[in-house]
Design a protein around this motif. Structure first.
Motif, mmCIF file in Angstrom:
data_model
loop_
_atom_site.group_PDB
_atom_site.id
_atom_site.type_symbol
_atom_site.label_atom_id
_atom_site.label_comp_id
_atom_site.label_asym_id
_atom_site.label_seq_id
_atom_site.Cartn_x
_atom_site.Cartn_y
_atom_site.Cartn_z
ATOM 1 N N VAL A 61 -6.180 7.100 -7.224
ATOM 2 C CA VAL A 61 -6.976 8.329 -7.084
ATOM 3 C C VAL A 61 -6.334 9.250 -6.054
ATOM 4 C CG1 VAL A 61 -9.204 9.282 -6.380
ATOM 5 C CG2 VAL A 61 -9.131 7.211 -7.785
ATOM 6 N N VAL A 62 -6.111 8.726 -4.865
ATOM 7 C CA VAL A 62 -5.580 9.545 -3.770
ATOM 8 C C VAL A 62 -4.130 9.946 -4.033
ATOM 9 C CG1 VAL A 62 -5.043 9.585 -1.299
ATOM 10 C CG2 VAL A 62 -7.162 8.516 -2.108
ATOM 11 N N GLY A 63 -3.307 9.008 -4.500
ATOM 12 C CA GLY A 63 -1.898 9.310 -4.754
ATOM 13 C C GLY A 63 -1.712 10.458 -5.731
ATOM 14 N N PHE A 94 0.805 -1.223 0.000
ATOM 15 C CA PHE A 94 0.000 0.000 0.000
ATOM 16 C C PHE A 94 0.837 1.272 0.000
ATOM 17 C CE2 PHE A 94 -2.256 3.467 2.058
ATOM 18 C CZ PHE A 94 -3.444 3.511 1.355
ATOM 19 N N PHE A 95 1.705 1.448 0.993
ATOM 20 C CA PHE A 95 2.402 2.733 1.111
ATOM 21 C C PHE A 95 3.433 2.963 0.002
ATOM 22 C CE2 PHE A 95 0.708 2.307 5.453
ATOM 23 C CZ PHE A 95 0.037 3.515 5.522
ATOM 24 N N PRO A 96 4.240 1.967 -0.381
ATOM 25 C CA PRO A 96 5.118 2.193 -1.528
ATOM 26 C C PRO A 96 4.346 2.469 -2.829
ATOM 27 C CG PRO A 96 5.925 0.361 -0.232
ATOM 28 C CD PRO A 96 4.578 0.704 0.309
ATOM 29 N N ASN A 97 3.226 1.780 -3.032
ATOM 30 C CA ASN A 97 2.411 2.040 -4.219
ATOM 31 C C ASN A 97 1.866 3.461 -4.203
ATOM 32 O OD1 ASN A 97 0.899 -1.298 -4.155
ATOM 33 N ND2 ASN A 97 2.869 -0.641 -4.953
ATOM 34 N N LEU A 98 1.369 3.876 -3.041
ATOM 35 C CA LEU A 98 0.849 5.240 -2.911
ATOM 36 C C LEU A 98 1.949 6.263 -3.153
ATOM 37 C CD1 LEU A 98 -1.643 6.999 -2.095
ATOM 38 C CD2 LEU A 98 -0.736 6.935 0.246
ATOM 39 N N LEU A 99 3.121 6.018 -2.579
ATOM 40 C CA LEU A 99 4.237 6.943 -2.741
ATOM 41 C C LEU A 99 4.662 7.045 -4.204
ATOM 42 C CD1 LEU A 99 6.256 8.791 -1.315
ATOM 43 C CD2 LEU A 99 7.743 6.804 -0.993
ATOM 44 N N SER A 100 4.652 5.930 -4.908
ATOM 45 C CA SER A 100 5.010 5.957 -6.326
ATOM 46 C C SER A 100 4.071 6.852 -7.120
ATOM 47 C CB SER A 100 4.979 4.535 -6.909
ATOM 48 O OG SER A 100 6.020 3.758 -6.378
ATOM 49 N N GLU A 101 2.777 6.755 -6.840
ATOM 50 C CA GLU A 101 1.816 7.600 -7.544
ATOM 51 C C GLU A 101 1.980 9.069 -7.157
ATOM 52 O OE1 GLU A 101 -0.182 7.048 -9.987
ATOM 53 O OE2 GLU A 101 0.078 4.885 -10.131
ATOM 54 N N THR A 104 3.866 0.843 -10.387
ATOM 55 C CA THR A 104 2.388 0.844 -10.369
ATOM 56 C C THR A 104 1.754 0.967 -11.748
ATOM 57 O OG1 THR A 104 2.244 3.256 -10.105
ATOM 58 C CG2 THR A 104 2.366 1.928 -8.085
ATOM 59 N N GLY A 105 2.544 1.181 -12.785
ATOM 60 C CA GLY A 105 1.965 1.420 -14.096
ATOM 61 C C GLY A 105 1.602 2.876 -14.334
ATOM 62 N N TYR A 106 2.015 3.760 -13.429
ATOM 63 C CA TYR A 106 1.863 5.229 -13.517
ATOM 64 C C TYR A 106 0.474 5.684 -13.953
ATOM 65 C CZ TYR A 106 2.962 5.258 -18.659
ATOM 66 O OH TYR A 106 2.971 5.076 -20.020
ATOM 67 N N ALA A 107 -0.505 5.514 -13.051
ATOM 68 C CA ALA A 107 -1.837 6.068 -13.322
ATOM 69 C C ALA A 107 -1.747 7.584 -13.485
ATOM 70 C CB ALA A 107 -2.801 5.709 -12.197
ATOM 71 N N ILE A 108 -1.161 8.254 -12.508
ATOM 72 C CA ILE A 108 -0.937 9.713 -12.453
ATOM 73 C C ILE A 108 -2.154 10.535 -12.882
ATOM 74 C CG2 ILE A 108 1.563 9.520 -12.641
ATOM 75 C CD1 ILE A 108 1.388 10.344 -15.587
ATOM 76 N N ASN A 109 -3.345 9.938 -12.802
ATOM 77 C CA ASN A 109 -4.548 10.611 -13.279
ATOM 78 C C ASN A 109 -5.756 9.840 -12.762
ATOM 79 O OD1 ASN A 109 -6.750 11.600 -14.726
ATOM 80 N ND2 ASN A 109 -5.635 11.729 -16.654
ATOM 81 N N PRO A 110 -6.499 10.396 -11.787
ATOM 82 C CA PRO A 110 -7.678 9.692 -11.276
ATOM 83 C C PRO A 110 -8.722 9.378 -12.344
ATOM 84 C CG PRO A 110 -7.036 11.446 -9.774
ATOM 85 C CD PRO A 110 -6.194 11.617 -11.009
ATOM 86 N N ALA A 111 -8.925 10.295 -13.291
ATOM 87 C CA ALA A 111 -9.923 10.055 -14.339
ATOM 88 C C ALA A 111 -9.488 8.948 -15.282
ATOM 89 C CB ALA A 111 -10.178 11.340 -15.129
ATOM 90 N N ARG A 112 -8.183 8.825 -15.493
ATOM 91 C CA ARG A 112 -7.652 7.791 -16.373
ATOM 92 C C ARG A 112 -7.788 6.408 -15.747
ATOM 93 N NH1 ARG A 112 -5.861 3.633 -17.023
ATOM 94 N NH2 ARG A 112 -3.866 2.788 -17.678
ATOM 95 N N ASP A 113 -7.767 6.320 -14.410
ATOM 96 C CA ASP A 113 -7.875 5.017 -13.749
ATOM 97 C C ASP A 113 -9.295 4.725 -13.280
ATOM 98 O OD1 ASP A 113 -5.975 2.786 -12.317
ATOM 99 O OD2 ASP A 113 -7.745 3.236 -11.110
ATOM 100 N N LEU A 114 -9.902 5.638 -12.545
ATOM 101 C CA LEU A 114 -11.212 5.358 -11.954
ATOM 102 C C LEU A 114 -12.310 5.305 -13.014
ATOM 103 C CD1 LEU A 114 -12.930 4.841 -9.485
ATOM 104 C CD2 LEU A 114 -13.079 7.317 -9.124
ATOM 105 N N GLY A 115 -12.256 6.220 -13.993
ATOM 106 C CA GLY A 115 -13.265 6.186 -15.051
ATOM 107 C C GLY A 115 -13.284 4.851 -15.781
#
Length: 243
Positions: free
Chosen positions: A223-225, A132-139, A187-198
């Motif tokens: 989303v949060v990261g 969890f925390f390393p994944n969050l930090l990466s984002e 993590t695959g670099y979401a870097i965008n809540p709309a790109r992942d959650l949508g």
């Protein structure tokens, strides 16, 4: 009739259509691009961002954020949050629509692909190592780089010496390519809540042949990261008076 909201919607739709589309091309069975690899995916996402930015500008959004984390970061920088909620809504709708178009475009390939994780990856992110925390930090880190460098690219100080008019979308696409290559591994670099959650919502509701779960347990991280990374970048842009 063009408008900022239409631009953000259509730009995000194009972004996700081409971005998730390249992932589907590489991962789905019997695609002509099957097995193309990480370079193909990161390059495709870079071109997707470039195309989305041009689309958004042409359709009325001079901001061309396409990303709630970018919108939030610049809202923090400018201490003006008026655009955040309206942009968030249309960016999310654009992400859902773009993902639905990917499903339609590759309609014959979902049934041919037995791997449910590969199908999910065509829509949204999952980590290489779930922690969890390393994944969050990466984002957070990757999105901080995105928002801060985009702010630098379009800053008045840079504009005084370049880039030339119209070059910005190419530079942003190159930045996203660099982020994918350098920071996308964990993590695959979401870097965008709309790109992942949508697209994750689209995966959950669409009748995709043989799909598995939508991995809602991981969904808060992309989303949060990015939102945290956007806020931190906005604070630094504000502190350095980069606008």
């Amino acid at each position: 009739m063009t408008s900022p909201l239409l631009g953000e919607f259509l730009g995000t739709m194009v972004l996700v259509l081409l971005g998730d589309g390249v992932v589907a091309a590489v991962l789905l069975k019997r695609s002509k691009a099957e097995g193309g690899g990480w370079i193909v995916i990161t390059a495709g996402w870079a071109f997707a961002v470039m195309a989305g930015v041009f689309t958004a500008i042409a359709c009325g959004s001079s901001d061309a954020h396409l990303n709630p984390a970018v919108t939030l970061g610049f809202a923090v920088r400018d201490a003006d949050f008026a655009k955040f909620v309206p942009y968030l809504v249309v960016q999310m709708l654009g992400g859902i629509t773009g993902a639905a178009l990917v499903w339609l475009h590759y309609f014959s390939h979902w049934k041919e692909t037995p791997d449910t994780s590969a199908k999910l990856a065509c829509f949204c992110n999952s980590p290489a190592i779930r922690n969890f925390f390393p994944n969050l930090l990466s984002e957070i880190i990757a999105t901080f780089v995105l928002v801060f460098v985009v702010g630098a690219i379009f800053s008045k100080r840079v504009a005084a010496a370049g880039p030339s008019a119209g070059l910005g979308p190419y530079l942003v696409g190159s930045l996203v390519w660099g982020i994918g290559l350098s920071l996308g591994g964990p993590t695959g670099y979401a870097i965008n809540p709309a790109r992942d959650l949508g697209p994750r919502i689209a995966h959950a509701v669409l009748p995709i042949a043989g799909k598995g779960g939508s991995d809602w347990g991981y969904s808060p991280i992309p989303v949060v990261g990015p939102l945290i990374g956007g806020v931190l970048a906005g604070l630094l842009l504000h502190a350095l008076a980069i606008s």
